[in-house]
Write a protein that holds these residues in place. Structure first.
Motif, PDB file in Angstrom:
ATOM      1  N   PRO A 206     -10.057  -0.466   2.649  1.00  0.00           N
ATOM      2  CA  PRO A 206      -8.857  -0.368   1.814  1.00  0.00           C
ATOM      3  C   PRO A 206      -9.060   0.584   0.636  1.00  0.00           C
ATOM      4  N   ARG A 207     -10.276   0.694   0.150  1.00  0.00           N
ATOM      5  CA  ARG A 207     -10.578   1.614  -0.949  1.00  0.00           C
ATOM      6  C   ARG A 207     -10.333   3.062  -0.519  1.00  0.00           C
ATOM      7  N   THR A 208     -10.750   3.409   0.686  1.00  0.00           N
ATOM      8  CA  THR A 208     -10.544   4.766   1.196  1.00  0.00           C
ATOM      9  C   THR A 208      -9.063   5.037   1.428  1.00  0.00           C
ATOM     10  N   LEU A 209      -8.353   4.074   1.992  1.00  0.00           N
ATOM     11  CA  LEU A 209      -6.916   4.248   2.203  1.00  0.00           C
ATOM     12  C   LEU A 209      -6.178   4.385   0.874  1.00  0.00           C
ATOM     13  N   LEU A 210      -6.621   3.642  -0.130  1.00  0.00           N
ATOM     14  CA  LEU A 210      -6.006   3.760  -1.452  1.00  0.00           C
ATOM     15  C   LEU A 210      -6.236   5.146  -2.036  1.00  0.00           C
ATOM     16  N   LYS A 211      -7.422   5.693  -1.840  1.00  0.00           N
ATOM     17  CA  LYS A 211      -7.705   7.053  -2.320  1.00  0.00           C
ATOM     18  C   LYS A 211      -6.764   8.064  -1.669  1.00  0.00           C
ATOM     19  N   ILE A 212      -6.558   7.924  -0.374  1.00  0.00           N
ATOM     20  CA  ILE A 212      -5.695   8.863   0.357  1.00  0.00           C
ATOM     21  C   ILE A 212      -4.254   8.747  -0.134  1.00  0.00           C
ATOM     22  N   VAL A 213      -3.768   7.529  -0.278  1.00  0.00           N
ATOM     23  CA  VAL A 213      -2.378   7.326  -0.708  1.00  0.00           C
ATOM     24  C   VAL A 213      -2.178   7.832  -2.136  1.00  0.00           C
ATOM     25  N   LEU A 214      -3.081   7.498  -3.041  1.00  0.00           N
ATOM     26  CA  LEU A 214      -2.931   7.939  -4.429  1.00  0.00           C
ATOM     27  C   LEU A 214      -3.039   9.447  -4.555  1.00  0.00           C
ATOM     28  N   TYR A 215      -3.927  10.066  -3.786  1.00  0.00           N
ATOM     29  CA  TYR A 215      -4.042  11.530  -3.858  1.00  0.00           C
ATOM     30  C   TYR A 215      -2.797  12.203  -3.296  1.00  0.00           C
ATOM     31  N   SER A 216      -2.218  11.626  -2.266  1.00  0.00           N
ATOM     32  CA  SER A 216      -0.961  12.169  -1.735  1.00  0.00           C
ATOM     33  C   SER A 216       0.154  12.031  -2.761  1.00  0.00           C
ATOM     34  N   TYR A 217       0.232  10.879  -3.416  1.00  0.00           N
ATOM     35  CA  TYR A 217       1.237  10.672  -4.449  1.00  0.00           C
ATOM     36  C   TYR A 217       1.034  11.647  -5.606  1.00  0.00           C
ATOM     37  N   MET A 218      -0.222  11.928  -5.960  1.00  0.00           N
ATOM     38  CA  MET A 218      -0.506  12.885  -7.035  1.00  0.00           C
ATOM     39  C   MET A 218       0.047  14.265  -6.706  1.00  0.00           C
ATOM     40  N   ASN A 219       0.044  14.606  -5.432  1.00  0.00           N
ATOM     41  CA  ASN A 219       0.515  15.910  -4.991  1.00  0.00           C
ATOM     42  C   ASN A 219       1.986  15.906  -4.603  1.00  0.00           C
ATOM     43  N   GLY A 220       2.686  14.815  -4.848  1.00  0.00           N
ATOM     44  CA  GLY A 220       4.121  14.752  -4.569  1.00  0.00           C
ATOM     45  C   GLY A 220       4.452  14.566  -3.109  1.00  0.00           C
TER      46      GLY A 220
ATOM     47  N   TYR B   1       4.933  11.914  -0.108  1.00  0.00           N
ATOM     48  CA  TYR B   1       5.149  10.487   0.090  1.00  0.00           C
ATOM     49  C   TYR B   1       5.310  10.109   1.558  1.00  0.00           C
ATOM     50  N   SER B   2       5.160  11.038   2.460  1.00  0.00           N
ATOM     51  CA  SER B   2       5.359  10.784   3.877  1.00  0.00           C
ATOM     52  C   SER B   2       4.027  10.403   4.532  1.00  0.00           C
ATOM     53  N   SER B   3       4.040   9.330   5.319  1.00  0.00           N
ATOM     54  CA  SER B   3       2.802   8.915   5.982  1.00  0.00           C
ATOM     55  C   SER B   3       2.414   9.884   7.094  1.00  0.00           C
ATOM     56  N   ARG B   4       3.386  10.535   7.704  1.00  0.00           N
ATOM     57  CA  ARG B   4       3.061  11.525   8.733  1.00  0.00           C
ATOM     58  C   ARG B   4       2.376  12.755   8.137  1.00  0.00           C
ATOM     59  N   SER B   5       2.836  13.190   6.976  1.00  0.00           N
ATOM     60  CA  SER B   5       2.162  14.333   6.356  1.00  0.00           C
ATOM     61  C   SER B   5       0.816  13.929   5.769  1.00  0.00           C
ATOM     62  N   MET B   6       0.659  12.656   5.377  1.00  0.00           N
ATOM     63  CA  MET B   6      -0.662  12.183   4.949  1.00  0.00           C
ATOM     64  C   MET B   6      -1.650  12.260   6.108  1.00  0.00           C
ATOM     65  N   GLU B   7      -1.190  11.864   7.288  1.00  0.00           N
ATOM     66  CA  GLU B   7      -2.039  11.942   8.476  1.00  0.00           C
ATOM     67  C   GLU B   7      -2.421  13.393   8.761  1.00  0.00           C
TER      68      GLU B   7
ATOM     69  N   THR C 180      -0.996   3.420  10.498  1.00  0.00           N
ATOM     70  CA  THR C 180      -1.976   2.728   9.656  1.00  0.00           C
ATOM     71  C   THR C 180      -1.667   2.947   8.187  1.00  0.00           C
ATOM     72  N   LEU C 181      -1.333   4.180   7.821  1.00  0.00           N
ATOM     73  CA  LEU C 181      -0.998   4.485   6.434  1.00  0.00           C
ATOM     74  C   LEU C 181       0.286   3.782   6.003  1.00  0.00           C
ATOM     75  N   ALA C 182       1.276   3.746   6.882  1.00  0.00           N
ATOM     76  CA  ALA C 182       2.537   3.078   6.554  1.00  0.00           C
ATOM     77  C   ALA C 182       2.337   1.571   6.411  1.00  0.00           C
ATOM     78  N   ARG C 183       1.535   0.977   7.298  1.00  0.00           N
ATOM     79  CA  ARG C 183       1.236  -0.450   7.186  1.00  0.00           C
ATOM     80  C   ARG C 183       0.477  -0.760   5.900  1.00  0.00           C
ATOM     81  N   PHE C 184      -0.469   0.116   5.545  1.00  0.00           N
ATOM     82  CA  PHE C 184      -1.228  -0.094   4.319  1.00  0.00           C
ATOM     83  C   PHE C 184      -0.308  -0.085   3.104  1.00  0.00           C
ATOM     84  N   ARG C 185       0.609   0.886   3.073  1.00  0.00           N
ATOM     85  CA  ARG C 185       1.501   0.984   1.917  1.00  0.00           C
ATOM     86  C   ARG C 185       2.450  -0.197   1.831  1.00  0.00           C
ATOM     87  N   SER C 186       3.020  -0.617   2.959  1.00  0.00           N
ATOM     88  CA  SER C 186       4.041  -1.662   2.907  1.00  0.00           C
ATOM     89  C   SER C 186       3.458  -3.065   2.810  1.00  0.00           C
ATOM     90  N   ILE C 187       2.379  -3.344   3.514  1.00  0.00           N
ATOM     91  CA  ILE C 187       1.849  -4.702   3.564  1.00  0.00           C
ATOM     92  C   ILE C 187       0.799  -4.956   2.479  1.00  0.00           C
TER      93      ILE C 187
END
Length: 152
Positions: free
Chosen positions: A63-77, A79-85, A108-115
């Protein structure tokens, strides 16, 4: 008539003389003062017991690694899980955050964000802002929630 069965693919058909070379260490490419290093350091120092408590079992990516990916994507504007992939497969900064693991799929990214991330997102982002305030990166004098600077 003699038939030749090819059991192995002929790899010399597409000889273009070009070989893709990736460095073994992504540490050498990313500058020391890059924001991805700062974010990674932040998340490593954070207390994520709330995030880990939402899991029954942890799969290949922590979960720590997934959080890093999500936060870094948010930092760059982004918000799409497909573009994160896609970024995890193509961008060196995301590969740095993955620490050698394979890229997660968009589900996996979408589940992490929502759940997992949604129930404890306020606390995690408040902790990030507190760390930035303690480091002196933000002053806390003026806060704009929606990005506008209109005086009331």
């Amino acid at each position: 008539m003699l038939l030749h069965n090819k059991l192995q693919k002929d790899y010399t058909l597409n000889q273009s003389g070009y070989q893709l070379k990736l460095p073994l260490e992504l540490e050498t490419i990313i500058p020391k003062n890059d924001s991805v290093r700062l974010l990674s350091q932040f998340v490593e120092e954070m207390d994520l017991t709330d995030l880990y408590s939402t899991y029954d079992r942890i799969n290949s990516l922590s979960p720590r690694t997934l959080l890093k990916i999500v936060l870094y994507s948010y930092m760059n504007g982004d918000y799409s899980s497909r573009s994160m992939e896609l970024n995890c497969k193509r961008d060196i900064n995301f590969m740095f955050l993955l620490e050698g693991h394979s890229a997660p799929d968009h589900a996996t990214l979408a589940r992490f964000r929502s759940i997992h991330f949604a129930p404890c997102s306020k606390r995690i982002l408040a902790e990030v802002s507190n760390i930035l305030f303690d480091l002196g990166e933000i002053s806390g004098e003026t806060i704009f929630i929606d990005g506008t600077k209109i005086e009331a």
